[in-house]
Design a protein around this motif. Structure first.
Motif, PDB file in Angstrom:
ATOM      1  N   VAL A 221       0.834  -1.201   0.000  1.00 46.24           N
ATOM      2  CA  VAL A 221       0.000   0.000   0.000  1.00 46.24           C
ATOM      3  C   VAL A 221       0.869   1.251   0.000  1.00 46.24           C
ATOM      4  CG1 VAL A 221      -1.629   1.345   1.407  1.00 46.24           C
ATOM      5  CG2 VAL A 221      -2.023  -1.091   1.023  1.00 46.24           C
ATOM      6  N   LEU A 222       1.913   1.273   0.811  1.00 50.81           N
ATOM      7  CA  LEU A 222       2.796   2.442   0.858  1.00 50.81           C
ATOM      8  C   LEU A 222       3.494   2.665  -0.480  1.00 50.81           C
ATOM      9  CD1 LEU A 222       4.366   2.083   4.413  1.00 50.81           C
ATOM     10  CD2 LEU A 222       2.737   3.819   3.643  1.00 50.81           C
TER      11      LEU A 222
ATOM     12  N   VAL B 103       1.839   9.650  -5.362  1.00 45.13           N
ATOM     13  CA  VAL B 103       2.358  10.959  -4.954  1.00 45.13           C
ATOM     14  C   VAL B 103       3.388  11.448  -5.964  1.00 45.13           C
ATOM     15  CG1 VAL B 103       3.814  12.111  -3.223  1.00 45.13           C
ATOM     16  CG2 VAL B 103       1.867  10.714  -2.493  1.00 45.13           C
ATOM     17  N   GLU B 104       4.292  10.573  -6.341  1.00 47.56           N
ATOM     18  CA  GLU B 104       5.335  10.940  -7.302  1.00 47.56           C
ATOM     19  C   GLU B 104       4.716  11.385  -8.627  1.00 47.56           C
ATOM     20  OE1 GLU B 104       9.664   9.204  -8.627  1.00 47.56           O
ATOM     21  OE2 GLU B 104       8.166   7.801  -7.885  1.00 47.56           O
ATOM     22  N   HIS B 105       3.719  10.665  -9.085  1.00 46.09           N
ATOM     23  CA  HIS B 105       3.034  10.986 -10.340  1.00 46.09           C
ATOM     24  C   HIS B 105       2.356  12.356 -10.254  1.00 46.09           C
ATOM     25  CE1 HIS B 105       0.811  10.345 -14.042  1.00 46.09           C
ATOM     26  NE2 HIS B 105      -0.277  10.687 -13.389  1.00 46.09           N
ATOM     27  N   VAL B 106       1.640  12.605  -9.166  1.00 42.32           N
ATOM     28  CA  VAL B 106       0.930  13.875  -8.979  1.00 42.32           C
ATOM     29  C   VAL B 106       1.906  15.045  -8.929  1.00 42.32           C
ATOM     30  CG1 VAL B 106      -0.402  15.205  -7.276  1.00 42.32           C
ATOM     31  CG2 VAL B 106      -1.091  12.874  -7.848  1.00 42.32           C
ATOM     32  N   LEU B 107       2.970  14.906  -8.147  1.00 42.56           N
ATOM     33  CA  LEU B 107       3.918  16.009  -7.983  1.00 42.56           C
ATOM     34  C   LEU B 107       4.718  16.279  -9.250  1.00 42.56           C
ATOM     35  CD1 LEU B 107       5.188  15.372  -4.349  1.00 42.56           C
ATOM     36  CD2 LEU B 107       3.588  17.143  -5.139  1.00 42.56           C
ATOM     37  N   ALA B 108       4.862  15.297 -10.124  1.00 48.99           N
ATOM     38  CA  ALA B 108       5.627  15.465 -11.359  1.00 48.99           C
ATOM     39  C   ALA B 108       4.848  16.214 -12.438  1.00 48.99           C
ATOM     40  CB  ALA B 108       6.059  14.101 -11.890  1.00 48.99           C
TER      41      ALA B 108
ATOM     42  N   ARG C 169      -1.145  20.431  -6.707  1.00 53.55           N
ATOM     43  CA  ARG C 169      -0.403  19.168  -6.688  1.00 53.55           C
ATOM     44  C   ARG C 169      -0.100  18.733  -5.260  1.00 53.55           C
ATOM     45  NH1 ARG C 169       4.698  20.061  -9.495  1.00 53.55           N
ATOM     46  NH2 ARG C 169       4.276  22.270  -9.378  1.00 53.55           N
ATOM     47  N   LEU C 170       0.270  19.693  -4.411  1.00 57.97           N
ATOM     48  CA  LEU C 170       0.561  19.344  -3.013  1.00 57.97           C
ATOM     49  C   LEU C 170      -0.676  18.820  -2.303  1.00 57.97           C
ATOM     50  CD1 LEU C 170       2.904  22.302  -2.009  1.00 57.97           C
ATOM     51  CD2 LEU C 170       3.535  19.878  -2.186  1.00 57.97           C
ATOM     52  N   ALA C 171      -1.811  19.479  -2.502  1.00 57.06           N
ATOM     53  CA  ALA C 171      -3.048  19.022  -1.853  1.00 57.06           C
ATOM     54  C   ALA C 171      -3.386  17.601  -2.292  1.00 57.06           C
ATOM     55  CB  ALA C 171      -4.197  19.976  -2.169  1.00 57.06           C
ATOM     56  N   GLU C 172      -3.259  17.328  -3.580  1.00 54.25           N
ATOM     57  CA  GLU C 172      -3.559  15.978  -4.061  1.00 54.25           C
ATOM     58  C   GLU C 172      -2.538  14.967  -3.553  1.00 54.25           C
ATOM     59  OE1 GLU C 172      -4.374  13.404  -8.109  1.00 54.25           O
ATOM     60  OE2 GLU C 172      -4.397  15.597  -8.257  1.00 54.25           O
ATOM     61  N   ALA C 173      -1.277  15.371  -3.488  1.00 50.69           N
ATOM     62  CA  ALA C 173      -0.239  14.469  -2.982  1.00 50.69           C
ATOM     63  C   ALA C 173      -0.510  14.095  -1.527  1.00 50.69           C
ATOM     64  CB  ALA C 173       1.139  15.114  -3.120  1.00 50.69           C
ATOM     65  N   PHE C 174      -0.863  15.081  -0.715  1.00 47.89           N
ATOM     66  CA  PHE C 174      -1.168  14.789   0.688  1.00 47.89           C
ATOM     67  C   PHE C 174      -2.449  13.967   0.816  1.00 47.89           C
ATOM     68  CE2 PHE C 174       2.081  17.869   1.665  1.00 47.89           C
ATOM     69  CZ  PHE C 174       2.584  17.429   2.874  1.00 47.89           C
ATOM     70  N   ASP C 175      -3.385  14.166  -0.090  1.00 45.13           N
ATOM     71  CA  ASP C 175      -4.596  13.348  -0.083  1.00 45.13           C
ATOM     72  C   ASP C 175      -4.241  11.900  -0.393  1.00 45.13           C
ATOM     73  OD1 ASP C 175      -7.404  12.857   0.109  1.00 45.13           O
ATOM     74  OD2 ASP C 175      -7.528  12.900  -2.083  1.00 45.13           O
ATOM     75  N   GLN C 176      -3.362  11.681  -1.368  1.00 50.50           N
ATOM     76  CA  GLN C 176      -2.928  10.326  -1.704  1.00 50.50           C
ATOM     77  C   GLN C 176      -2.184   9.683  -0.537  1.00 50.50           C
ATOM     78  OE1 GLN C 176      -3.500   8.461  -4.449  1.00 50.50           O
ATOM     79  NE2 GLN C 176      -4.706  10.086  -5.353  1.00 50.50           N
ATOM     80  N   TRP C 177      -1.382  10.470   0.152  1.00 52.47           N
ATOM     81  CA  TRP C 177      -0.540   9.960   1.228  1.00 52.47           C
ATOM     82  C   TRP C 177      -1.321   9.752   2.520  1.00 52.47           C
ATOM     83  CZ3 TRP C 177       3.646   7.369   1.978  1.00 52.47           C
ATOM     84  CH2 TRP C 177       4.322   7.413   3.195  1.00 52.47           C
ATOM     85  N   ALA C 178      -2.188  10.708   2.874  1.00 49.71           N
ATOM     86  CA  ALA C 178      -2.835  10.647   4.188  1.00 49.71           C
ATOM     87  C   ALA C 178      -4.348  10.805   4.143  1.00 49.71           C
ATOM     88  CB  ALA C 178      -2.246  11.725   5.101  1.00 49.71           C
ATOM     89  N   GLY C 179      -4.859  11.576   3.208  1.00 46.56           N
ATOM     90  CA  GLY C 179      -6.284  11.894   3.177  1.00 46.56           C
ATOM     91  C   GLY C 179      -7.197  10.701   3.071  1.00 46.56           C
ATOM     92  N   ARG C 180      -6.777   9.729   2.307  1.00 41.23           N
ATOM     93  CA  ARG C 180      -7.623   8.548   2.135  1.00 41.23           C
ATOM     94  C   ARG C 180      -7.696   7.690   3.398  1.00 41.23           C
ATOM     95  NH1 ARG C 180      -5.430   5.071  -2.485  1.00 41.23           N
ATOM     96  NH2 ARG C 180      -4.609   7.001  -3.300  1.00 41.23           N
ATOM     97  N   TYR C 181      -6.848   8.007   4.371  1.00 38.73           N
ATOM     98  CA  TYR C 181      -6.813   7.228   5.611  1.00 38.73           C
ATOM     99  C   TYR C 181      -7.427   7.982   6.789  1.00 38.73           C
ATOM    100  CZ  TYR C 181      -3.691   4.621   2.647  1.00 38.73           C
ATOM    101  OH  TYR C 181      -3.160   3.930   1.602  1.00 38.73           O
TER     102      TYR C 181
ATOM    103  N   GLN D 270      -7.362  15.415  13.863  1.00 37.54           N
ATOM    104  CA  GLN D 270      -8.542  16.246  14.122  1.00 37.54           C
ATOM    105  C   GLN D 270      -9.685  15.963  13.159  1.00 37.54           C
ATOM    106  OE1 GLN D 270      -7.488  20.327  13.623  1.00 37.54           O
ATOM    107  NE2 GLN D 270      -6.177  20.406  15.420  1.00 37.54           N
ATOM    108  N   ALA D 271      -9.362  15.491  11.980  1.00 30.31           N
ATOM    109  CA  ALA D 271     -10.321  15.432  10.882  1.00 30.31           C
ATOM    110  C   ALA D 271     -11.497  14.512  11.163  1.00 30.31           C
ATOM    111  CB  ALA D 271      -9.618  15.008   9.604  1.00 30.31           C
ATOM    112  N   ARG D 272     -12.655  15.057  10.887  1.00 27.34           N
ATOM    113  CA  ARG D 272     -13.886  14.268  10.955  1.00 27.34           C
ATOM    114  C   ARG D 272     -14.149  13.602   9.612  1.00 27.34           C
ATOM    115  NH1 ARG D 272     -14.723  19.297  13.045  1.00 27.34           N
ATOM    116  NH2 ARG D 272     -15.730  19.997  11.127  1.00 27.34           N
ATOM    117  N   SER D 273     -13.560  14.194   8.550  1.00 26.61           N
ATOM    118  CA  SER D 273     -13.774  13.663   7.210  1.00 26.61           C
ATOM    119  C   SER D 273     -12.581  14.013   6.334  1.00 26.61           C
ATOM    120  CB  SER D 273     -15.039  14.269   6.594  1.00 26.61           C
ATOM    121  OG  SER D 273     -14.841  15.655   6.355  1.00 26.61           O
ATOM    122  N   ARG D 274     -12.525  13.357   5.209  1.00 33.02           N
ATOM    123  CA  ARG D 274     -11.467  13.628   4.236  1.00 33.02           C
ATOM    124  C   ARG D 274     -11.583  15.067   3.719  1.00 33.02           C
ATOM    125  NH1 ARG D 274     -10.527   9.378  -0.672  1.00 33.02           N
ATOM    126  NH2 ARG D 274      -8.541  10.183  -1.452  1.00 33.02           N
ATOM    127  N   GLU D 275     -12.818  15.512   3.536  1.00 30.43           N
ATOM    128  CA  GLU D 275     -13.053  16.865   3.044  1.00 30.43           C
ATOM    129  C   GLU D 275     -12.529  17.904   4.027  1.00 30.43           C
ATOM    130  OE1 GLU D 275     -15.459  14.437   3.173  1.00 30.43           O
ATOM    131  OE2 GLU D 275     -15.310  13.972   1.023  1.00 30.43           O
TER     132      GLU D 275
END
Length: 151
Positions: free
Chosen positions: A33-34, A41-46, A55-67, A131-136
């Motif tokens: 998974v990692l 993340v690499e694909h998004v940032l490139a 790109r940063l927001a999407e990269a962090f979503d890929q890394w942590a947001g989905r969890y 803190q997050a209650r949701s991904r959004e």
């Protein structure tokens, strides 16, 4: 292990042939998974055709947001209670993520500032994840942090 073997459509002895223990199976699953997340993340940032904040927001979503959510907390608790469970992956994967973010930021802000920005965004994302209650919610707040640090 019986349920995992059934889901994989192999026998339980066959599963134990591939993975000698539950811990080894868990480690292999997390590593897979990692690796998938880091490749995303690499694909998004490139993608230099998009603004860095997006790109940063999407990269962090890929890394942590989905969890974000209860299941993610359970996984985090298991890993924190068993620090040796993931071996070196527990250190190398976050280091690789930091390097990817640092490199992306460096292209626009310069290398000197990039590492501090990357580390601050990572710290902010960790705090927000708790803190997050949701991904959004996570992404909304993270975009604010990105806007403050990357302009």
């Amino acid at each position: 292990m019986e349920e995992v073997a059934r889901a994989a459509q192999i026998s339980r002895p066959g599963l134990y042939f591939l993975f000698s223990s539950k811990e080894e199976l868990f480690r292999a699953a997390v590593v897979q998974v990692l690796e998938r997340d880091l490749a995303a993340v690499e694909h998004v940032l490139a993608d230099g055709g998009r603004p860095l904040p997006d790109r940063l927001a999407e990269a962090f979503d890929q890394w942590a947001g989905r969890y974000i959510g209860p299941a993610a907390r359970d996984i985090t608790e298991v890993i924190e209670a068993n620090p040796g469970l993931l071996g070196e992956t527990a250190e190398t994967a976050p280091q690789r993520f930091e390097a990817l973010v640092t490199d992306a930021v460096a292209l626009e802000t310069g290398r000197e500032r990039a590492r501090a920005v990357a580390r601050t965004l990572i710290s902010a994302s960790i705090g927000l994840k708790h803190q997050a209650r949701s991904r959004e919610f996570f992404l909304e707040r993270l975009r604010v942090a990105i806007g403050l640090l990357v302009d």
